[in-house]
Motif scaffolding. Structure first.
Motif, PDB file in Angstrom:
ATOM      1  N   THR A 188       0.806  -1.219   0.000  1.00 50.82           N
ATOM      2  CA  THR A 188       0.000   0.000   0.000  1.00 50.82           C
ATOM      3  C   THR A 188       0.842   1.274   0.000  1.00 50.82           C
ATOM      4  OG1 THR A 188      -0.187  -0.126   2.415  1.00 50.82           O
ATOM      5  CG2 THR A 188      -1.962  -1.114   1.114  1.00 50.82           C
TER       6      THR A 188
ATOM      7  N   HIS B 268      -0.752   2.554 -11.892  1.00 51.64           N
ATOM      8  CA  HIS B 268      -1.154   3.333 -13.065  1.00 51.64           C
ATOM      9  C   HIS B 268       0.024   3.546 -14.013  1.00 51.64           C
ATOM     10  CE1 HIS B 268      -3.319   6.255 -15.482  1.00 51.64           C
ATOM     11  NE2 HIS B 268      -2.340   7.131 -15.294  1.00 51.64           N
TER      12      HIS B 268
ATOM     13  N   ASN C 158       1.384   1.317  -4.899  1.00 49.14           N
ATOM     14  CA  ASN C 158       0.095   1.957  -4.663  1.00 49.14           C
ATOM     15  C   ASN C 158      -0.622   2.195  -5.994  1.00 49.14           C
ATOM     16  OD1 ASN C 158       1.512   4.097  -5.770  1.00 49.14           O
ATOM     17  ND2 ASN C 158       1.907   5.062  -3.786  1.00 49.14           N
ATOM     18  N   GLU C 159      -1.735   2.916  -5.938  1.00 46.23           N
ATOM     19  CA  GLU C 159      -2.533   3.131  -7.139  1.00 46.23           C
ATOM     20  C   GLU C 159      -1.756   3.909  -8.204  1.00 46.23           C
ATOM     21  OE1 GLU C 159      -6.745   5.322  -8.271  1.00 46.23           O
ATOM     22  OE2 GLU C 159      -6.533   4.324  -6.318  1.00 46.23           O
TER      23      GLU C 159
END
Length: 253
Positions: free
Chosen positions: A230, A239, A234-235
């Motif tokens: 996390t 991406h 992470n996002e």
């Protein structure tokens, strides 16, 4: 079946080793003179392997011909080759579509694109093929399995996925270097990281659990793995990986 291989690099070698190290009588394999040292070594190791005088000789002797030259070498290697309609040609060149390959070869033969990985030498690699062909899919079925797809747009997605292999290995290098900077002898760090991820690799063989389930099974709520996932993967990180793959896919198409 008599199998020809034009271009005896890493993938060509792996295919020959997988085919000739199997159970039962190995097929006859005819190699192009490109990669002379590797071809001579394979011919010495396996009685059913021969190095041919030239690429046309490979085609003439074979029922199925695997084209495994580098993309930039294909015009020189394949120009002027005559391929009978009774042959089957397998295109394993990265980034070369079947229509492009047909421009270099003469004949109305069946043509199948494939993505064999080095693990075919151990008969443990799933090979994507396009389009499905019973003979080609049976061949790769002996080497770990065939995954036929119907169109080259889908095939390109799988091809892009193969571009992540060295990034994964470099991730492991980064872990060992971090451990060494924190006082662990480099050899011990590498030995431990290898064992750590070999165990994860064995878990991947359990296809009764999805990849998401495997990730959950290796993670304790609020534990170390969740923390790294996390805070680092992470996002935003995910991406950026998707953007890199999108760019590669666009180039492949």
């Amino acid at each position: 079946m008599r199998i020809g291989v034009i271009g005896v690099g890493e993938i060509g070698r792996a295919l020959v080793e997988g085919l000739c190290n199997g159970v039962g009588d190995p097929p006859e394999v005819f190699l192009s003179p490109r990669g002379a040292r590797t071809g001579a070594e394979l011919a010495e190791r396996f009685e059913s392997v021969q190095v041919c005088a030239d690429n046309q000789d490979v085609v003439d002797r074979s029922e199925l011909v695997i084209i495994a030259v580098r993309r930039g070498d294909r015009q020189e290697a394949l120009g002027g080759l005559r391929v009978g309609d009774d042959k089957i040609v397998v295109n394993v060149m990265a980034g070369v579509r079947n229509d492009d390959l047909r421009q270099s070869l003469t004949g109305g033969f069946p043509l199948v694109r494939a993505i064999p990985l080095p693990a075919v030498r151990e008969r443990r690699a799933v090979t994507v093929t396009c389009p499905a062909h019973p003979v080609v899919d049976a061949l790769f079925g002996q080497l770990g399995g065939a995954l036929p797809v119907t169109d080259e747009e889908t095939f390109d997605v799988f091809s892009a996925l193969t571009g992540t292999l060295t990034a994964h290995l470099s991730y492991l290098v980064t872990l060992t270097e971090w451990a060494a900077r924190n006082g662990v002898p480099a050899g011990d760090a590498e030995h431990y990281v290898r064992g750590l991820f070999q165990n994860v690799g064995r878990a991947l063989g359990d296809e009764s659990r999805s990849l998401q389930q495997l990730a959950s099974d290796h993670e304790t709520p609020k534990g170390n793995n969740e923390r790294i996932r996390t805070t680092w993967f992470n996002e935003a990180n995910a991406h950026e990986l998707g953007k890199a793959l999108d760019g590669l896919l666009a180039d492949l198409r």
